[in-house]
Design an enzyme around this catalytic site. Structure first.
Site, PDB file in Angstrom:
ATOM      1  N   ASP A 169       0.799  -1.323   0.153  1.00 46.95           N
ATOM      2  CA  ASP A 169      -0.050   0.041   0.584  1.00 46.95           C
ATOM      3  C   ASP A 169       1.156   1.427  -0.379  1.00 46.95           C
ATOM      4  O   ASP A 169       1.405   1.701   1.233  1.00 46.95           O
ATOM      5  CB  ASP A 169      -1.089  -0.005   1.323  1.00 46.95           C
ATOM      6  CG  ASP A 169      -2.038  -1.147   1.659  1.00 46.95           C
ATOM      7  OD1 ASP A 169      -1.737  -1.849   0.479  1.00 46.95           O
ATOM      8  OD2 ASP A 169      -2.913  -1.232   2.371  1.00 46.95           O
ATOM      9  N   GLU A 203     -11.997  -1.462   1.067  1.00 49.38           N
ATOM     10  CA  GLU A 203     -10.546  -1.119   1.731  1.00 49.38           C
ATOM     11  C   GLU A 203      -9.390   0.983   1.060  1.00 49.38           C
ATOM     12  O   GLU A 203     -10.003   0.575   0.009  1.00 49.38           O
ATOM     13  CB  GLU A 203      -9.019  -2.075   1.443  1.00 49.38           C
ATOM     14  CG  GLU A 203      -9.685  -3.242   2.406  1.00 49.38           C
ATOM     15  CD  GLU A 203      -8.296  -3.811   2.092  1.00 49.38           C
ATOM     16  OE1 GLU A 203      -8.079  -4.822   2.902  1.00 49.38           O
ATOM     17  OE2 GLU A 203      -8.112  -4.898   0.985  1.00 49.38           O
TER      18      GLU A 203
HETATM   19  C1  FRU Z   1      -4.869  -3.079   1.877  1.00 45.53           C
HETATM   20  C2  FRU Z   1      -4.727  -3.413   2.783  1.00 45.53           C
HETATM   21  C3  FRU Z   1      -5.132  -2.239   3.675  1.00 45.53           C
HETATM   22  C4  FRU Z   1      -4.416  -1.918   5.082  1.00 45.53           C
HETATM   23  C5  FRU Z   1      -2.834  -3.112   4.767  1.00 45.53           C
HETATM   24  C6  FRU Z   1      -2.409  -4.546   5.649  1.00 45.53           C
HETATM   25  O1  FRU Z   1      -4.093  -3.701   0.601  1.00 45.53           O
HETATM   26  O2  FRU Z   1      -5.577  -4.618   4.117  1.00 45.53           O
HETATM   27  O3  FRU Z   1      -6.679  -2.174   4.237  1.00 45.53           O
HETATM   28  O4  FRU Z   1      -4.221  -1.214   5.663  1.00 45.53           O
HETATM   29  O5  FRU Z   1      -3.735  -4.052   3.549  1.00 45.53           O
HETATM   30  O6  FRU Z   1      -1.154  -4.386   4.617  1.00 45.53           O
END
Ligand code: FRU
Length: 471
Positions: A105, A345
């Site tokens: 991310d 997300e």
């Molecule tokens: C999306 C996610 C986010 C979270 C992160 C955890 O890729 O699931 O929602 O903050 O990755 O690794």
């Protein structure tokens, strides 16, 4: 019961954002059989959103009003893959940004207007990172926020962790937003995942929203940060507006209270944050409403357990324009995906010509039973921050992974110029083998026409242009 539950959840989270562990055994043909909607990529646009005029006429509310738009089952039934919304296949010999860390991310350093910034000639991005020598699927439990800097917006140099060791809340750092205010003040909003000081623990799902402020510095050689020693929790799931961890105990997929996206609303100039949440109440007790379902075709049966899928896009408001000191207040969600999808997300927003484009990322495996769609980025458009959002492209699918590489890209962020950055997750290399990415994917350009989007260009790997600058 408890064992079954915790095992199920552990399995789900292990494959949660990436499905990395399951990938070697998943063949695209198997997916096609299970998910007919993603079987073929049509050469023509398959679904069209409502007109720009209809979007302007959609009802607008005050940010504090108790109105939540819905992503309806009837919308999700329209998910179709075509050349305008299918991510191009990434070759197996893709380049990586660094051999030190897995990168997933990613969000640019921006102003409150959401525009990626150039600071003293340098651009900065924040990424979730974990040591590249741990298994790719383990990275979530050791996630830290790292930073990269670049002169040209695509050759990125790794700068290390943003926060000094031992200061952040939780036991790992998950996604957020980095905002520059004043001369060189950077406030990082993030998800404090796990209990404070909890160590590496893949059964601790606590999620809270946190923030910390530091200073950015730059010279000819590069960028570095100081500060980030005071961290505070700014919001927790209250069980009233947002599902708490306790209430989610029977959920097949972990609850969410994460991924704050902070911005200034161009209409009222106040500061808000979107985040990923779930509808409050004990998992399994929710009753799907007509507004969740929409106008369903005859014969469409809503399976009983669809009510376990209750993702939403939360909203909170800041008490002051000074984000370093503001107190945050939870407001009702702007959009819910009840009986449609458990995870919405990294929600984020693009403001363009008075319209609000609301984007979120989601997975195939988080769709409620009886629905399906690819891993990718989904979007909605409305006339105000809180409004009767309409799904883009009729279904809300904006960019989905190609059927032959179903977990290729993830964690997209649509930038204010409708370029879309994301990371490479898992790329099939033939004979059932895969290569894990952990690096930024080629950026993609969208063209937006009313409530319709079109993929028009593939740009360099990890290209994130600056759209404003600070001297
Ligand atoms: C999306 C996610 C986010 C979270 C992160 C955890 O890729 O699931 O929602 O903050 O990755 O690794």
């Amino acid at each position: 019961m408890k064992t079954f539950k915790s095992m199920a959840v552990a399995v789900m989270i292990a494959s949660l954002p990436v499905a990395a562990m399951a990938t070697p055994t998943v063949k695209s043909q198997d997916l096609a059989d299970k998910h007919p909607a993603t079987r073929q990529v049509s050469a023509h646009k398959q679904t069209y959103g409502v007109t720009a005029q209809a979007v302007s006429k959609a009802k607008a509310y005050k940010p504090t009003d108790n109105y939540t738009a819905t992503w309806k089952r009837a919308d999700a039934l329209k998910v179709r893959m075509d050349v305008t919304n299918t991510t191009p296949v990434i070759p197996a010999d893709f380049p990586i940004m660094t051999d030190k860390v897995w990168v997933w991310d990613t969000w640019p350093l921006t102003g409150l207007d959401t525009k990626p910034l150039k600071y003293k000639g340098w651009q900065v991005i924040m990424s979730l990172v974990a040591p590249r020598d741990i298994p790719f699927g383990d990275r979530h439990w050791q996630a830290r926020i790292g930073y990269f800097y670049s002169k040209d917006g695509h050759n990125w140099r790794y700068g290390g962790h943003l926060f000094p060791d031992g200061y952040s809340k939780g036991s790992r750092e998950w996604a957020g937003t980095a905002i520059l205010t004043g001369k060189n003040q950077v406030t990082q909003f993030y998800t404090a995942s796990g209990h404070d000081g909890g160590g590496i623990n893949n059964t601790d799902f606590q999620q809270r929203l946190a923030q910390s402020t530091g200073q950015i510095h730059a010279d000819e050689k590069g960028v570095w940060f100081t500060g980030f020693r005071n961290h505070r929790i700014i919001a927790e799931a209250d069980g009233d507006l947002y599902q708490s961890e306790e209430q989610s105990i029977n959920s097949p997929i972990i609850y969410a209270f994460r991924d704050p996206f902070v911005f200034r609303d161009p209409k009222d100039q106040k500061i808000y944050a979107l985040f990923e949440g779930n509808t409050p109440g004990v998992a399994g007790t929710y009753e799907c409403t007509k507004k969740d379902l929409g106008n369903l075709p005859p014969g469409h049966v809503v399976p009983d357990n669809a009510n376990l899928y209750t993702g939403n896009i939360g909203l909170m408001s800041a008490s002051s324009k000074d984000i370093t000191k503001a107190k945050w207040k939870l407001l009702p969600p702007v959009l819910s995906a009840n009986c449609v999808n458990q995870q919405t997300e990294r929600p984020h927003m693009v403001f363009k010509n008075g319209k609000y484009y609301l984007f979120t990322i989601s997975h195939q495996f988080t769709y409620a039973p009886g629905l399906t769609g690819p891993d990718g980025v989904y979007g909605f458009v409305g006339p105000a921050l809180r409004s009767d959002y309409k799904p883009l492209n009729a279904s809300s699918l904006v960019l989905g992974n190609p059927p032959e590489a179903p977990v290729q890209n993830y964690s997209h962020e649509v930038l204010p110029n409708f370029m879309v950055e994301s990371f490479i997750d898992t790329v099939p290399t033939g004979n059932g083998q895969v290569r894990f990415g952990g690096t930024l994917a080629p950026t993609l350009q969208l063209k937006v026409d009313g409530a319709n989007t079109y993929l028009t260009r593939t740009l360099p790997y990890g290209y994130i242009p600056a759209l404003a600058s600070v001297k």
